[in-house]
Write an enzyme that holds these catalytic residues in place. Structure first.
Site, PDB file in Angstrom:
ATOM      1  N   TRP A  78       0.811  -1.219   0.000  1.00 22.01           N
ATOM      2  CA  TRP A  78       0.000   0.000   0.000  1.00 22.01           C
ATOM      3  C   TRP A  78       0.843   1.267   0.000  1.00 22.01           C
ATOM      4  CZ3 TRP A  78      -4.309  -0.177  -2.200  1.00 22.01           C
ATOM      5  CH2 TRP A  78      -5.134  -1.298  -2.090  1.00 22.01           C
ATOM      6  N   LYS A 125     -11.825  -1.635   6.606  1.00 22.78           N
ATOM      7  CA  LYS A 125     -11.020  -2.686   7.212  1.00 22.78           C
ATOM      8  C   LYS A 125     -11.481  -2.898   8.657  1.00 22.78           C
ATOM      9  CE  LYS A 125      -8.476  -3.023   3.488  1.00 22.78           C
ATOM     10  NZ  LYS A 125      -7.415  -2.127   3.064  1.00 22.78           N
ATOM     11  N   ASP A 175      -1.230   6.891   6.736  1.00 26.75           N
ATOM     12  CA  ASP A 175      -2.346   6.066   6.266  1.00 26.75           C
ATOM     13  C   ASP A 175      -2.566   4.981   7.328  1.00 26.75           C
ATOM     14  OD1 ASP A 175      -4.035   4.222   5.105  1.00 26.75           O
ATOM     15  OD2 ASP A 175      -2.841   3.930   3.286  1.00 26.75           O
TER      16      ASP A 175
HETATM   17  C1  LIG Z   1      -6.877  -1.362   1.699  1.00 22.52           C
HETATM   18  C2  LIG Z   1      -5.889  -0.265   1.867  1.00 22.52           C
HETATM   19  C3  LIG Z   1      -5.839   0.864   1.003  1.00 22.52           C
HETATM   20  C4  LIG Z   1      -6.752   0.996  -0.214  1.00 22.52           C
HETATM   21  O1  LIG Z   1      -7.933   1.618   0.151  1.00 22.52           O
HETATM   22  P1  LIG Z   1      -9.135   1.938  -0.831  1.00 22.52           P
HETATM   23  O2  LIG Z   1     -10.183   2.453   0.090  1.00 22.52           O
HETATM   24  O3  LIG Z   1      -9.516   0.672  -1.521  1.00 22.52           O
HETATM   25  O4  LIG Z   1      -8.675   2.978  -1.773  1.00 22.52           O
HETATM   26  C5  LIG Z   1      -4.914   1.846   1.282  1.00 22.52           C
HETATM   27  N1  LIG Z   1      -4.076   1.765   2.330  1.00 22.52           N
HETATM   28  C6  LIG Z   1      -4.100   0.708   3.178  1.00 22.52           C
HETATM   29  C7  LIG Z   1      -3.148   0.678   4.331  1.00 22.52           C
HETATM   30  C8  LIG Z   1      -5.004  -0.327   2.972  1.00 22.52           C
HETATM   31  O5  LIG Z   1      -5.022  -1.367   3.810  1.00 22.52           O
END
Ligand SMILES: *Cc1c(COP(=O)(O)O)cnc(C)c1O
Length: 372
Positions: free
Chosen positions: A111, A205, A181
């Protein structure tokens, strides 16, 4: 007519990497709200985002997140669309002006690598550490990192969902804008939110369904953003509109509200959530480590994620058999991310300790039957 049981759809245990598991009580309240929000008498799927009710939902969700994170008053809590992927570009658009030194990024897994590709479309950036060539098997130590004092900001991913790597410390310098993030570990543990200028996390998540991304951002950052950004990609517009700039995902935000209430009321806050999550991860890693090499955890030591436990079996063939038998036994979502294969058990907030216990029981039994 076929009458379904309240939790009929949930007789499988959900270890998916995302969208993740939600607690029974949140699902039950969601079900009620789809038929008619208590006190409103309309389905949550059809209530105006301009209603007083929805303004209250946004207000309470925001104040619950503030209180869970002990967020200072000078932060905005925004509910945005476009997923974490859209934040990969909104962040550099707002925070990387041409007259500043490039922002610094850590490439620690799938990611963060994606975030780097997207940021590069917007601004020059500097990657100060990359685990790419080593297959993203560990995170950097402090000794491996050297940050510049004049960087526009530092960006990293707190939990690499695909590889199962999680930082257990805050990175960077206190005098450089810190951006993180936290999509796959947001509200899973206390995170010293006030040390970050901007935190983003999509809901799907750990804290709700897909469709909404939470951004906690310091007002100073919003005020300093350029004035010529497209409105929907500008934190300023979204902050001024209290997240109701255009039609927001009312349903997803409502479920996030229910999850924050559950965290506060039923769990008792993030320190308690962290204790549960640590216990769950410890149990599963002990099961892997105690298998005499039959199950091999992808990561070791302090970098191991509490959220995503990634592991392998002696052969890919055996991994296929494992997935088939696990599915048959009622375990869902255990296949690894398509980027790296193998197996992954995601232990998000709402996954119960009992579910982990059941998985460990299954794994011990599987090993007995398949190691000869
Ligand atoms: C799943 C994930 C993403 C992607 O997110 P989207 O909402 O599908 O754009 C980005 N960063 C992390 C750490 C993730 O686990």
């Amino acid at each position: 007519m076929h009458i379904r049981q309240p939790f009929n759809s949930r007789n499988r245990l959900n270890f998916s990497g995302g969208p993740g598991v939600l607690s029974d009580c949140v699902l039950k309240e969601t079900q009620d709200a789809i038929m008619g929000v208590p006190g409103v008498g309309l389905s949550v799927l059809g209530i105006s985002h301009r209603s007083e009710w929805f303004a209250d939902v946004v207000h309470e969700a925001e104040s619950n997140i503030r209180s869970l994170l002990s967020l200072p008053a000078d932060y905005h809590v925004l509910f945005l669309q476009g997923g974490a992927t859209q934040q990969f570009v909104m962040v550099p658009m707002a925070l990387a002006p041409a007259d500043k030194a490039p922002p610094e990024y850590l490439e620690t897994g799938y990611w963060s690598a994606k975030s780097i590709v997207e940021a590069r479309r917007v601004a020059p950036i500097r990657v100060i550490w990359s685990g790419h060539d080593a297959g993203y098997r560990c995170l950097p130590s402090d000794a491996e990192l050297s940050y510049s004092q004049d960087a526009a900001y530092l960006h990293y991913v707190s939990n690499e969902t695909v590889e199962g790597l999680q930082f257990s410390r805050v990175l960077g310098r206190e005098d450089v804008t810190r951006v993180c993030d936290m999509s796959s570990d947001f509200l899973s543990r206390p995170c010293e939110a006030q040390r970050f200028a901007l935190i983003y996390a999509h809901a799907q998540k750990n804290i709700g369904p897909a469709g909404v991304t939470i951004v906690c951002v310091r007002d100073e950052i919003v005020r300093q953003a350029p004035h010529d950004l497209p409105s929907c990609l500008d934190y300023r517009t979204q902050a001024q509109a209290h997240s109701i700039y255009n039609t927001p995902p009312v349903f997803a935000i409502y479920v996030v509200l229910l999850v924050t209430r559950w965290l506060l009321r039923d769990i008792g806050g993030l320190a308690q959530m962290d204790r549960f999550n640590r216990a769950k991860a410890a149990q599963l890693y002990a099961c892997l480590d105690g298998s005499g090499g039959f199950y091999r955890a992808r990561t070791a030591g302090a970098d191991r994620s509490l959220m995503n436990v990634v592991f392998n079996l002696p052969t890919t063939e055996l991994e296929h058999v494992f997935l088939q038998e696990a599915a048959h036994a009622g375990f869902s979502g255990l296949e690894g991310h398509r980027a790296i294969g193998g197996l992954r058990a995601s232990l998000y907030n709402a996954l119960t300790p009992d579910a982990v216990g059941e998985l460990c029981g299954f794994m011990v039994d599987f090993q007995t039957r398949h190691s000869h």
